[in-house]
Write an enzyme that holds these catalytic residues in place. Sequence first.
Site, PDB file in Angstrom:
ATOM      1  N   GLN A 104       0.886  -0.767  -0.026  1.00 16.56           N
ATOM      2  CA  GLN A 104      -0.291  -0.175  -0.102  1.00 16.56           C
ATOM      3  C   GLN A 104       0.694   1.340  -0.140  1.00 16.56           C
ATOM      4  O   GLN A 104       1.847   1.214   0.857  1.00 16.56           O
ATOM      5  CB  GLN A 104      -0.875  -0.345   1.094  1.00 16.56           C
ATOM      6  CG  GLN A 104      -1.926   1.089   1.256  1.00 16.56           C
ATOM      7  CD  GLN A 104      -2.666   1.448   3.145  1.00 16.56           C
ATOM      8  OE1 GLN A 104      -2.095   2.159   3.247  1.00 16.56           O
ATOM      9  NE2 GLN A 104      -3.930   0.938   2.359  1.00 16.56           N
ATOM     10  N   TYR A 191      -7.070  10.368   4.269  1.00 15.23           N
ATOM     11  CA  TYR A 191      -5.635  10.609   3.835  1.00 15.23           C
ATOM     12  C   TYR A 191      -5.566  11.744   2.432  1.00 15.23           C
ATOM     13  O   TYR A 191      -6.871  12.393   2.283  1.00 15.23           O
ATOM     14  CB  TYR A 191      -5.135   9.774   3.447  1.00 15.23           C
ATOM     15  CG  TYR A 191      -4.730   8.768   5.102  1.00 15.23           C
ATOM     16  CD1 TYR A 191      -4.033   9.455   6.236  1.00 15.23           C
ATOM     17  CD2 TYR A 191      -4.820   7.652   5.022  1.00 15.23           C
ATOM     18  CE1 TYR A 191      -3.886   9.095   7.145  1.00 15.23           C
ATOM     19  CE2 TYR A 191      -4.689   7.093   6.401  1.00 15.23           C
ATOM     20  CZ  TYR A 191      -4.150   7.563   7.761  1.00 15.23           C
ATOM     21  OH  TYR A 191      -3.891   6.515   8.598  1.00 15.23           O
ATOM     22  N   GLY A 339      -9.079  -7.777   9.634  1.00 15.89           N
ATOM     23  CA  GLY A 339      -8.154  -6.485   9.677  1.00 15.89           C
ATOM     24  C   GLY A 339      -7.560  -6.963  11.256  1.00 15.89           C
ATOM     25  O   GLY A 339      -6.755  -8.580  11.627  1.00 15.89           O
ATOM     26  N   ARG A 340      -8.099  -6.612  12.354  1.00 18.66           N
ATOM     27  CA  ARG A 340      -6.993  -6.815  13.343  1.00 18.66           C
ATOM     28  C   ARG A 340      -7.280  -8.671  13.964  1.00 18.66           C
ATOM     29  O   ARG A 340      -6.928  -9.076  14.992  1.00 18.66           O
ATOM     30  CB  ARG A 340      -7.879  -5.833  14.864  1.00 18.66           C
ATOM     31  CG  ARG A 340      -7.675  -4.514  14.799  1.00 18.66           C
ATOM     32  CD  ARG A 340      -8.358  -3.767  15.390  1.00 18.66           C
ATOM     33  NE  ARG A 340      -8.308  -2.152  14.820  1.00 18.66           N
ATOM     34  CZ  ARG A 340      -8.696  -1.294  15.443  1.00 18.66           C
ATOM     35  NH1 ARG A 340      -9.670  -1.354  16.463  1.00 18.66           N
ATOM     36  NH2 ARG A 340      -8.558   0.136  15.782  1.00 18.66           N
TER      37      ARG A 340
END
Length: 391
Positions: A104, A191, A339-340
């Site tokens: 990424q 972002y 994810g986590r």
Amino acid sequence: MTSLFDPYYLGGLHLKNRVVMPPMTRTRTTEGELPTDGDLPNALMAKYYGQRASAGLIITEPGDIDQSSHGYARTPGHHSKAQMQGWRLVTDEVHRHGGTIFMQLWHVGRLAHSSILPNGQTPVGATTERAETSQVFAHGPDGKLQFMTPDTPRALSTDEVAAMAGTFAKAAANARAAGADGVEIHGANGYIFEQFMNSALNTRTDRYGGDVEGRTRFLMEVVDAVVAELGPGRVGVRLSPFGSYGDIPKDPLVEETFLYVVEQLGRRGVAYVHLVYELLPTGNMETGEFNPPEYLDHALLAKARAVFPGAFIWCGGFTNLARAQAALDSGLVDLIAFGRTYIANPDLVERLRHGWPLAEPDRSGFYTRNGEVGYTDYPSYSDETSANSAA
């Protein structure tokens, strides 16, 4: 019926299942010897990603395209020779275990602090509006790393925005040279690209502001440059429509913008769109949470599906097989990102396949430099049961 464990062909790449390990900042880099080296990927990171290579696709933690895009301390980059040598350790290890890996690429824009930017420079953004309610991981007045409010940014000039496409393309070329199978452009989570795309935040009057074409022009120029560098099918884009992470204001034109972007990405040969919806409005990596998968807007995604021929990855709130399979059964997404859950379960695919219990991650180990603790010391289920039997 499609199974989470069925293979998938992504831009010509064979993925062994539909499980994705998404990008997660973990701050386990090594400091470079020279200031221009930046923070470096290392053998410990290679071990971490290699442990999780049974995923159909791994997308690495975000990496800076250059030193001025650095927004959080201890995050890696894609702009120095030393960094590329570190990333080669990672890709070699993942490939050795039969995995597929995209890297990424990000620029945080206004979500930065001068204490970790070259020569203490001011962060940059679409405008001069500060992200007042967000936090970034930077050096405080005492020099210690802590979560802090970002500095007030400087608005990028028109020429500076245009030049950034070449910077992203160079970072993509570096990722390919380091062994990446492709790259993901981070267009989400407040972002820099979202700072331009958001109609409430972007008040620019040049060609990078105004209508939907102007507000998305920056992203499309970068996508064009990166696809030209790597080829169609080797580029993904992450988006977070309706997200408020990073102090992104509510956008009355969000659906129009999202559908326009997805259609344009499809025309450019983008391999996938990686969707994530955030719940909390703050930009604190420690406390940010995700909406559950049920938040998925089926009607909107069906419209996106009709104009985008590539794959959709759905990320956010997936913690078990049932939720993931239900999302696949909708026919609206192709790949599911955990994810986590991946932090504490390096063998997540095997645990899901066999119905083995899932371990819970320890938040205190998310962002540290404590070596393997909370990073590579989570055992696989077979190792865990063997240890328990021996005890």
